[in-house]
Design an enzyme around this catalytic site. Sequence first.
Site, short mmCIF file in Angstrom:
data_model
loop_
_atom_site.label_atom_id
_atom_site.label_comp_id
_atom_site.label_asym_id
_atom_site.label_seq_id
_atom_site.Cartn_x
_atom_site.Cartn_y
_atom_site.Cartn_z
CE1 TYR A 80 -4.09 -2.65 5.51
CE2 TYR A 80 -3.52 -0.36 5.11
CZ TYR A 80 -3.84 -1.61 4.64
OH TYR A 80 -3.90 -1.82 3.27
CB SER B 183 -0.87 -0.02 1.26
OG SER B 183 -1.47 1.22 1.46
CE LYS C 209 -1.53 -4.46 3.47
NZ LYS C 209 -1.87 -5.75 2.88
P1 NAD Z 1 -11.17 -6.79 1.26
O1 NAD Z 1 -11.42 -6.73 2.72
O2 NAD Z 1 -12.29 -6.54 0.34
O3 NAD Z 1 -10.51 -8.20 0.88
C1 NAD Z 1 -9.66 -8.90 1.76
C2 NAD Z 1 -10.17 -10.32 1.87
O4 NAD Z 1 -9.29 -11.05 2.76
C3 NAD Z 1 -11.57 -10.41 2.46
O5 NAD Z 1 -12.39 -11.17 1.57
C4 NAD Z 1 -11.39 -11.10 3.80
O6 NAD Z 1 -12.49 -11.93 4.12
C5 NAD Z 1 -10.10 -11.88 3.56
N1 NAD Z 1 -9.33 -12.19 4.79
C6 NAD Z 1 -8.92 -11.34 5.75
N2 NAD Z 1 -8.22 -12.00 6.69
C7 NAD Z 1 -8.18 -13.31 6.31
C8 NAD Z 1 -7.63 -14.49 6.85
N3 NAD Z 1 -6.99 -14.50 8.03
N4 NAD Z 1 -7.79 -15.67 6.19
C9 NAD Z 1 -8.46 -15.70 5.01
N5 NAD Z 1 -9.01 -14.62 4.44
C10 NAD Z 1 -8.88 -13.44 5.09
O7 NAD Z 1 -9.96 -5.79 0.97
P2 NAD Z 1 -9.39 -5.24 -0.42
O8 NAD Z 1 -9.72 -3.80 -0.52
O9 NAD Z 1 -9.78 -6.15 -1.53
O10 NAD Z 1 -7.84 -5.33 -0.14
C11 NAD Z 1 -7.06 -6.43 -0.58
C12 NAD Z 1 -5.63 -6.21 -0.16
O11 NAD Z 1 -5.15 -4.98 -0.70
C13 NAD Z 1 -5.42 -6.10 1.35
O12 NAD Z 1 -4.20 -6.75 1.68
C14 NAD Z 1 -5.31 -4.62 1.58
O13 NAD Z 1 -4.54 -4.34 2.73
C15 NAD Z 1 -4.59 -4.18 0.32
N6 NAD Z 1 -4.81 -2.76 -0.02
C16 NAD Z 1 -6.08 -2.31 -0.18
C17 NAD Z 1 -6.29 -0.99 -0.48
C18 NAD Z 1 -7.69 -0.46 -0.66
O14 NAD Z 1 -7.87 0.76 -0.73
N7 NAD Z 1 -8.72 -1.28 -0.80
C19 NAD Z 1 -5.20 -0.10 -0.63
C20 NAD Z 1 -3.91 -0.61 -0.47
C21 NAD Z 1 -3.72 -1.95 -0.16
C1 UD1 Z 2 -6.72 5.63 3.34
C2 UD1 Z 2 -5.65 5.15 4.25
C3 UD1 Z 2 -4.62 4.36 3.46
C4 UD1 Z 2 -5.30 3.23 2.69
C5 UD1 Z 2 -6.40 3.83 1.83
C6 UD1 Z 2 -7.19 2.79 1.11
C7 UD1 Z 2 -5.52 6.77 6.08
C8 UD1 Z 2 -4.74 7.88 6.72
N1 UD1 Z 2 -5.04 6.27 4.93
O1 UD1 Z 2 -6.13 6.53 2.40
O2 UD1 Z 2 -3.68 3.82 4.34
O3 UD1 Z 2 -4.37 2.56 1.89
O4 UD1 Z 2 -7.32 4.57 2.66
O5 UD1 Z 2 -7.93 2.02 2.01
O6 UD1 Z 2 -6.54 6.35 6.59
N2 UD1 Z 2 -12.23 12.11 2.67
C9 UD1 Z 2 -13.21 13.04 2.95
N3 UD1 Z 2 -14.36 12.59 3.52
C10 UD1 Z 2 -14.60 11.27 3.80
C11 UD1 Z 2 -13.59 10.34 3.50
C12 UD1 Z 2 -12.41 10.79 2.93
O7 UD1 Z 2 -13.05 14.23 2.71
O8 UD1 Z 2 -15.66 10.95 4.35
C13 UD1 Z 2 -10.99 12.57 2.04
C14 UD1 Z 2 -9.75 12.26 2.87
O9 UD1 Z 2 -9.47 13.32 3.75
C15 UD1 Z 2 -8.70 12.11 1.76
C16 UD1 Z 2 -9.48 11.57 0.57
O10 UD1 Z 2 -10.84 11.87 0.82
O11 UD1 Z 2 -8.18 13.34 1.43
C17 UD1 Z 2 -9.33 10.07 0.39
O12 UD1 Z 2 -9.61 9.45 1.63
P1 UD1 Z 2 -9.67 7.85 1.81
O13 UD1 Z 2 -10.54 7.27 0.76
O14 UD1 Z 2 -10.00 7.57 3.23
O15 UD1 Z 2 -8.18 7.39 1.45
P2 UD1 Z 2 -6.79 7.87 2.08
O16 UD1 Z 2 -7.00 8.61 3.34
O17 UD1 Z 2 -6.02 8.52 1.01
#
Ligand code: NAD
Ligand code: UD1
Length: 343
Positions: free
Chosen positions: A150, A125, A154
């Site tokens: 979190y 991330s 990572k």
């Molecule tokens: P998500 O929660 O939709 O998917 C994660 C999946 O992992 C879920 O289906 C959950 O049930 C499963 N899971 C969690 N713990 C588990 C365990 N112990 N055993 C088996 N399954 C388990 O999340 P996502 O948004 O699809 O994210 C996927 C990956 O990407 C994660 O590692 C997350 O940290 C990373 N990531 C996500 C974002 C984002 O904004 N969504 C940003 C950066 C990184």
């Molecule tokens: C957050 C996490 C980041 C994670 C990412 C995806 C933090 C500090 N960072 O990023 O680690 O990888 O989510 O899950 O939590 N915002 C509003 N109103 C809202 C929600 C968000 O104004 O109700 C703004 C935030 O201030 C930010 C932008 O929208 O500027 C994006 O926010 P968000 O979607 O939460 O992502 P990040 O904070 O960038």
Amino acid sequence: MKIIVTGGTGYIGSHTVVELLKAGFEVAIIDNLYNSEESVLDRIETITSKRPAFEAIDLCDNEASLSFFRKHQDAVAVIHFAALKAVGESVKKAIWYYENNLGSTFNLFKCMNDVGIPSIIFSSSATIYGKYPELPVKENSPKFPTSSPYGSSKQMIKTILKDTIIGENEIKNGISLRYFNPIGAHESALIGEAPKGIPNNLLPYITQTAIGLRDSLSVFGADYDTPDGTAVRDYIHVVDLAHAHVKALQRLVNEENETDYEVFNIGAGKGYSVLQVIEAFERMNDVKVNYKISPRRPGDEPMFYADSTLAQEKLNWQAELNIDEMVASAWKWEAYYREHLQK
Ligand code: NAD
Ligand code: UD1
């Protein structure tokens, strides 16, 4: 070629499974369904006409996980999505976050080692760059402490993965993809993001406000040193992100990787402010989003966007879908979800 996908029923996992199946890979999913639904398999099948193998197993359960890996020991690689991902929750429930995210990864590595699966792609991330990033963020930009367990989990997994690959074991190579802000949904609107409870992230909050589930979106801060005063992020369409996984996988299985452990930023390389996202959403979907300017959210950076040149050069990947396509697909999915899937 078979690929094991951990967390494959989740948001990014399900979109990646679709692209893997479309690219001709066979897929076996392991997910404990903590944050996803088994019904996503039906929808993946509707989209691709293929059904991935699936078992509901907690990766922290070593015995059950190992039996799954033995069944699928012909897999050539693992894509590791499974994790808990709510930043704020991780601050309150640190032990649980470390236990789940690190424990599941240890077990995964042991299973891969036991059955001899050599390659892994890891969901990292942008959060691992920590506070005060240099912009645009490059893979070798300085890493500062993160603001949450979190993010720290990572960072720790990155170290553990690197050391594992260097060590004497069956895991030979890996790629970490550092995602920026994934949003949007598959064009079919059959899969997308469905956060439990009140959303923390911007896009789900916008779609839930627009559909009437929430009264008003709080725009966190309008006094930043940015063009319109609201914070800027690098939003990336989840389908583009899924494609990046397929490219990374192909790089490993075709042995095109230059070192055993590689890292790529996956962002669009462009920043949009909160107000710009709202404007695009309203314009594309012809719907109003009720919002108010609120105080800054603690821990937020004014600006964050990626330099993804390395992914372009080495993976031959770049973001194709623009902000309009991101917000339109997110809205289409929200409407489908509320009408057909919400219990
Ligand atoms: P998500 O929660 O939709 O998917 C994660 C999946 O992992 C879920 O289906 C959950 O049930 C499963 N899971 C969690 N713990 C588990 C365990 N112990 N055993 C088996 N399954 C388990 O999340 P996502 O948004 O699809 O994210 C996927 C990956 O990407 C994660 O590692 C997350 O940290 C990373 N990531 C996500 C974002 C984002 O904004 N969504 C940003 C950066 C990184
Ligand atoms: C957050 C996490 C980041 C994670 C990412 C995806 C933090 C500090 N960072 O990023 O680690 O990888 O989510 O899950 O939590 N915002 C509003 N109103 C809202 C929600 C968000 O104004 O109700 C703004 C935030 O201030 C930010 C932008 O929208 O500027 C994006 O926010 P968000 O979607 O939460 O992502 P990040 O904070 O960038």
